[in-house]
Design a protein around this motif. Structure first.
Motif, mmCIF file in Angstrom:
data_model
loop_
_atom_site.group_PDB
_atom_site.id
_atom_site.type_symbol
_atom_site.label_atom_id
_atom_site.label_comp_id
_atom_site.label_asym_id
_atom_site.label_seq_id
_atom_site.Cartn_x
_atom_site.Cartn_y
_atom_site.Cartn_z
ATOM 1 N N GLY A 64 21.173 -114.440 56.692
ATOM 2 C CA GLY A 64 22.112 -114.990 57.532
ATOM 3 C C GLY A 64 22.022 -114.082 58.912
ATOM 4 N N LYS A 65 21.558 -113.044 58.659
ATOM 5 C CA LYS A 65 21.464 -111.843 59.498
ATOM 6 C C LYS A 65 20.167 -112.355 60.488
ATOM 7 C CE LYS A 65 24.089 -108.195 57.662
ATOM 8 N NZ LYS A 65 24.014 -106.928 56.847
ATOM 9 N N PRO A 66 20.229 -111.761 61.812
ATOM 10 C CA PRO A 66 19.124 -112.276 62.887
ATOM 11 C C PRO A 66 18.021 -111.401 62.362
ATOM 12 C CG PRO A 66 20.751 -110.889 63.834
ATOM 13 C CD PRO A 66 21.468 -111.136 62.488
ATOM 14 N N PRO A 67 16.645 -111.709 62.885
ATOM 15 C CA PRO A 67 15.559 -111.026 62.455
ATOM 16 C C PRO A 67 15.520 -109.669 63.341
ATOM 17 C CG PRO A 67 15.140 -112.780 63.948
ATOM 18 C CD PRO A 67 16.396 -113.010 63.286
ATOM 19 N N ARG A 68 15.131 -108.667 63.009
ATOM 20 C CA ARG A 68 14.888 -107.603 63.588
ATOM 21 C C ARG A 68 14.307 -107.539 65.045
ATOM 22 N NH1 ARG A 68 18.529 -104.165 60.573
ATOM 23 N NH2 ARG A 68 18.022 -104.500 58.503
ATOM 24 N N PHE B 83 9.800 -108.460 69.116
ATOM 25 C CA PHE B 83 8.963 -107.872 69.947
ATOM 26 C C PHE B 83 7.435 -108.086 69.712
ATOM 27 C CE2 PHE B 83 8.237 -104.526 73.406
ATOM 28 C CZ PHE B 83 6.945 -104.139 72.914
ATOM 29 N N ALA B 84 7.376 -107.945 68.363
ATOM 30 C CA ALA B 84 5.716 -108.054 67.902
ATOM 31 C C ALA B 84 5.605 -109.603 67.992
ATOM 32 C CB ALA B 84 5.796 -107.733 66.648
ATOM 33 N N GLU C 203 2.722 -99.574 71.252
ATOM 34 C CA GLU C 203 3.268 -100.609 72.144
ATOM 35 C C GLU C 203 4.676 -100.168 72.372
ATOM 36 O OE1 GLU C 203 0.708 -104.578 71.991
ATOM 37 O OE2 GLU C 203 2.021 -104.178 70.391
ATOM 38 N N HIS C 204 5.417 -99.768 71.436
ATOM 39 C CA HIS C 204 6.932 -99.388 71.596
ATOM 40 C C HIS C 204 7.117 -98.428 70.613
ATOM 41 C CE1 HIS C 204 11.073 -100.475 71.876
ATOM 42 N NE2 HIS C 204 11.356 -100.027 70.698
ATOM 43 N N LEU C 205 7.803 -97.176 71.019
ATOM 44 C CA LEU C 205 7.883 -95.961 70.044
ATOM 45 C C LEU C 205 9.405 -95.616 70.648
ATOM 46 C CD1 LEU C 205 7.973 -94.221 67.642
ATOM 47 C CD2 LEU C 205 6.552 -92.656 69.117
#
Ligand SMILES: C[S@@+](CC[C@H](N)C(=O)[O-])C[C@H]1O[C@@H](n2cnc3c(N)ncnc32)[C@H](O)[C@@H]1O
Length: 197
Positions: free
Chosen positions: A3-7, A12-13, A164-166
């Motif tokens: 039930g928790k949303p995706p990370r 982003f990916a 792309e993201h850090l």
């Protein structure tokens, strides 16, 4: 966790893949979800039409993933699951290797081999998304069977990729069980440097 949303790192990916598909079209998309837990990310991948190999060391996590009420109709045919330590798996070539809050649970002596396999898995244009824990994380001093990294070590791990993201995040917070914890987390999205474009 059901039930928790995706990370955010997964979202982003996926947004990057969707933007690229708008320009060049896309065939079948295959992801590996390492340490999938109850499947908050796997469920999102299935909702977006991906085929997924979901891996977790705990049988109960996989049972809960398969029982999720929010999987789209027919999704089970695109879902393969494996109960196995992630460090024991020979990862198949995939467009995405997702590992949300899972890689730090790999024992330190097994991590280099696991990362070598992760780095070799993404297809051209593929990505790795997920988290590593930093050395100032509250668990670093009490969990010798977990893996923690300095920023310099994370940058070295990411050298084979286009980063792309850090985002290095550090804050006092709580665990899932509500216990106080200092979090030191690297949020990562990296693209295979052999990728198109
Ligand atoms: C913090 S949970 C994260 C679950 C999910 N990816 C998420 O983002 O919520 C970590 C998961 O990794 C799994 N895990 C821990 N060590 C593992 C290992 N060596 N191999 C495979 N799974 C492992 C646990 O069973 C758990 O489901």
């Amino acid at each position: 966790m059901a039930g928790k949303p995706p990370r955010d790192t997964l979202l982003f990916a996926l947004d990057r893949f969707d933007a690229e598909a708008e320009q060049s079209g896309s065939g079948e998309r295959f992801a590996v979800d390492l340490g999938c837990g109850e499947g908050r990310d796997t469920a999102e991948l299935l909702r977006r039409g991906w085929r997924v190999l979901a891996i977790d060391g705990q049988e109960e996590a996989i049972r809960r993933l398969r029982a999720r009420p929010d999987l789209p109709p027919g999704a089970q045919t695109r879902l393969e699951t494996l109960v196995c330590p992630m460090e024991a798996v020979h990862l198949p070539p995939a467009l995405l290797v997702n590992a949300s809050f899972a890689l730090p649970f790999c024992p330190p002596e097994a991590f280099p081999m696991l990362w070598e396999r992760i780095a070799a898995s993404p297809l051209p244009g593929g990505r790795v998304s997920g988290q590593l824990f930093g050395v100032r994380d509250g668990w670093a001093s009490v969990a010798p069977r977990m893996t923690f990294h300095t920023r310099a070590e994370v940058e070295t791990l990411l050298r084979p990729f286009v980063v792309e993201h850090l985002n290095e995040a550090e804050a006092d917070g709580t665990t899932v069980e509500g216990k106080p914890k200092h979090w030191h987390v690297f949020h990562i999205i990296a693209r295979n440097s052999r990728g198109p474009g």
